[in-house]
Design a protein around this motif. Structure first.
Motif, PDB file in Angstrom:
ATOM      1  N   LEU A   1     -10.465   2.596  -1.504  1.00 25.36           N
ATOM      2  CA  LEU A   1      -9.122   2.881  -2.013  1.00 25.36           C
ATOM      3  C   LEU A   1      -8.718   4.315  -1.696  1.00 25.36           C
ATOM      4  N   LEU A   2      -9.669   5.223  -1.775  1.00 31.43           N
ATOM      5  CA  LEU A   2      -9.370   6.620  -1.463  1.00 31.43           C
ATOM      6  C   LEU A   2      -9.038   6.768   0.025  1.00 31.43           C
TER       7      LEU A   2
ATOM      8  N   PHE B   1      -5.539   5.338   0.436  1.00 31.20           N
ATOM      9  CA  PHE B   1      -4.584   6.295  -0.113  1.00 31.20           C
ATOM     10  C   PHE B   1      -4.348   7.434   0.891  1.00 31.20           C
TER      11      PHE B   1
ATOM     12  N   HIS C   1       0.782  -1.236   0.000  1.00 29.47           N
ATOM     13  CA  HIS C   1       0.000   0.000   0.000  1.00 29.47           C
ATOM     14  C   HIS C   1       0.810   1.280   0.000  1.00 29.47           C
ATOM     15  N   THR C   2       1.647   1.427  -1.015  1.00 27.20           N
ATOM     16  CA  THR C   2       2.319   2.708  -1.227  1.00 27.20           C
ATOM     17  C   THR C   2       1.326   3.649  -1.907  1.00 27.20           C
ATOM     18  N   PRO C   3       1.543   4.950  -1.764  1.00 29.36           N
ATOM     19  CA  PRO C   3       0.663   5.888  -2.472  1.00 29.36           C
ATOM     20  C   PRO C   3       0.573   5.586  -3.976  1.00 29.36           C
ATOM     21  N   LYS C   4       1.697   5.225  -4.578  1.00 28.64           N
ATOM     22  CA  LYS C   4       1.682   4.933  -6.016  1.00 28.64           C
ATOM     23  C   LYS C   4       0.747   3.765  -6.335  1.00 28.64           C
ATOM     24  N   ASN C   5       0.930   2.651  -5.618  1.00 31.68           N
ATOM     25  CA  ASN C   5       0.092   1.479  -5.885  1.00 31.68           C
ATOM     26  C   ASN C   5      -1.384   1.763  -5.606  1.00 31.68           C
ATOM     27  N   LEU C   6      -1.650   2.478  -4.544  1.00 31.58           N
ATOM     28  CA  LEU C   6      -3.046   2.758  -4.174  1.00 31.58           C
ATOM     29  C   LEU C   6      -3.711   3.689  -5.190  1.00 31.58           C
ATOM     30  N   ALA C   7      -2.951   4.653  -5.697  1.00 34.20           N
ATOM     31  CA  ALA C   7      -3.498   5.547  -6.722  1.00 34.20           C
ATOM     32  C   ALA C   7      -3.844   4.749  -7.980  1.00 34.20           C
ATOM     33  N   MET C   8      -2.977   3.807  -8.310  1.00 39.24           N
ATOM     34  CA  MET C   8      -3.181   2.965  -9.490  1.00 39.24           C
ATOM     35  C   MET C   8      -4.408   2.054  -9.288  1.00 39.24           C
ATOM     36  N   ALA C   9      -4.524   1.479  -8.101  1.00 36.01           N
ATOM     37  CA  ALA C   9      -5.667   0.621  -7.790  1.00 36.01           C
ATOM     38  C   ALA C   9      -6.962   1.436  -7.812  1.00 36.01           C
ATOM     39  N   LEU C  10      -6.877   2.670  -7.351  1.00 29.72           N
ATOM     40  CA  LEU C  10      -8.035   3.568  -7.386  1.00 29.72           C
ATOM     41  C   LEU C  10      -8.505   3.779  -8.826  1.00 29.72           C
TER      42      LEU C  10
END
Lengths: 111, 111, 111, 111
Positions: free
Chosen positions: D79-80, D83, D28-37
């Protein structure tokens, strides 16, 4: 490698003909097609969201994964062709113009 | 209309050369490129979000709007080319295979 | 930390009131709002596309970057509130139901 | 209507606890979470892409469709929350600040 000999126009025509044969054209406004494109891009992102950059590269070296990803690339590409068709955009001209513009914005590195 | 004579491979090569000349390749993992593609698609959606389907069609008939939209199409296309390049995908082959698969899934309408 | 005391309903009402005061409601169909949401998510992705996971974490520790990212989170959140408002969805109920469903799909790890 | 009484913080905590119980945090890095979002937003767009604005509104009045859409809203919201959790953002503060900024940018209409 079919990319070496296939024109953008041929793929645009194929996308257009496929839709026409199914009477999908009334749905193909630029707005709807842009939205459908975003859906397909979401599917393209999916296998990569929890991977590192290196893992994403390794995943694409696996033939089964690459085939699945190629399927999503095809969907994205087709939608982009339909979008260009219905919005009257020549993709090759647009790309050439944009690269020229970007070449000014981001000058090439010299050694 | 350059699309009639420009191959996908030529645009793929152009996208790859542009990035190589700027030393951007280390950043071009499939994961990063998919993410960048999603950003560009977001920009492509932007002018259409509050329009109806018909208004989106009318907007694309306006030369200034169409030119701005073409700019975003070019960005999306370039990213898709870079993604294909770095994930080892032949777009034309992928599209041909996908259309054949979709032809079974969605049979054409006959009169 | 305002999140500890602010209800989802309060933020939903604030988003709705803001739009009503500007006469934006005729544009706020579920379709348009979903599309606008996708645009905002594209902007949220932007600062992270070329970073590694660790770099994205480090970026969010920088106050200026975090403030810029928070701005994009707010846009995404507002659009999601407007979407929920106009589609008649209670977000808290939806989240509770989905977590219960996901708890079955992905059982918790025990030591 | 649970939104009237549920705090953003409660849903943030629920999302965080759910992930922790499954040992998902390393991803759950910001990058991965933004992508999952972005993936989840793609799924939210899907039922609306071929509809007109009015049809999208009608679709959300159908209980079965609304339930399916609510499921996707829940995924986007979760996801938000994740994030925001991992990037150290207080959503309520961010929304309040952004609405104040937008109030200057887009003045309210007066009769």
């Amino acid at each position: 490698m079919a990319d070496a000999t296939t024109t953008v126009g041929a793929l645009k025509d194929a996308a257009g003909a496929f839709a026409a044969e199914r009477r999908w054209e009334p749905f193909h406004t630029p707005k709807n097609l842009a939205m459908a494109l975003a859906c397909e891009v979401g599917e393209l992102l999916e296998p990569f969201r929890w991977l590192t950059g290196e893992e994403s590269l390794a995943a694409c070296r696996d033939p089964a994964t690459r085939a699945a990803v190629a399927d999503e690339v095809a969907d994205v590409f087709n939608l982009l062709m339909l979008f260009s068709l219905h919005s009257g955009i020549d993709v090759s001209d647009a790309v050439t113009a944009k690269l020229a513009k970007n070449a000014v914005k981001y000058p090439a590195k010299s050694d």
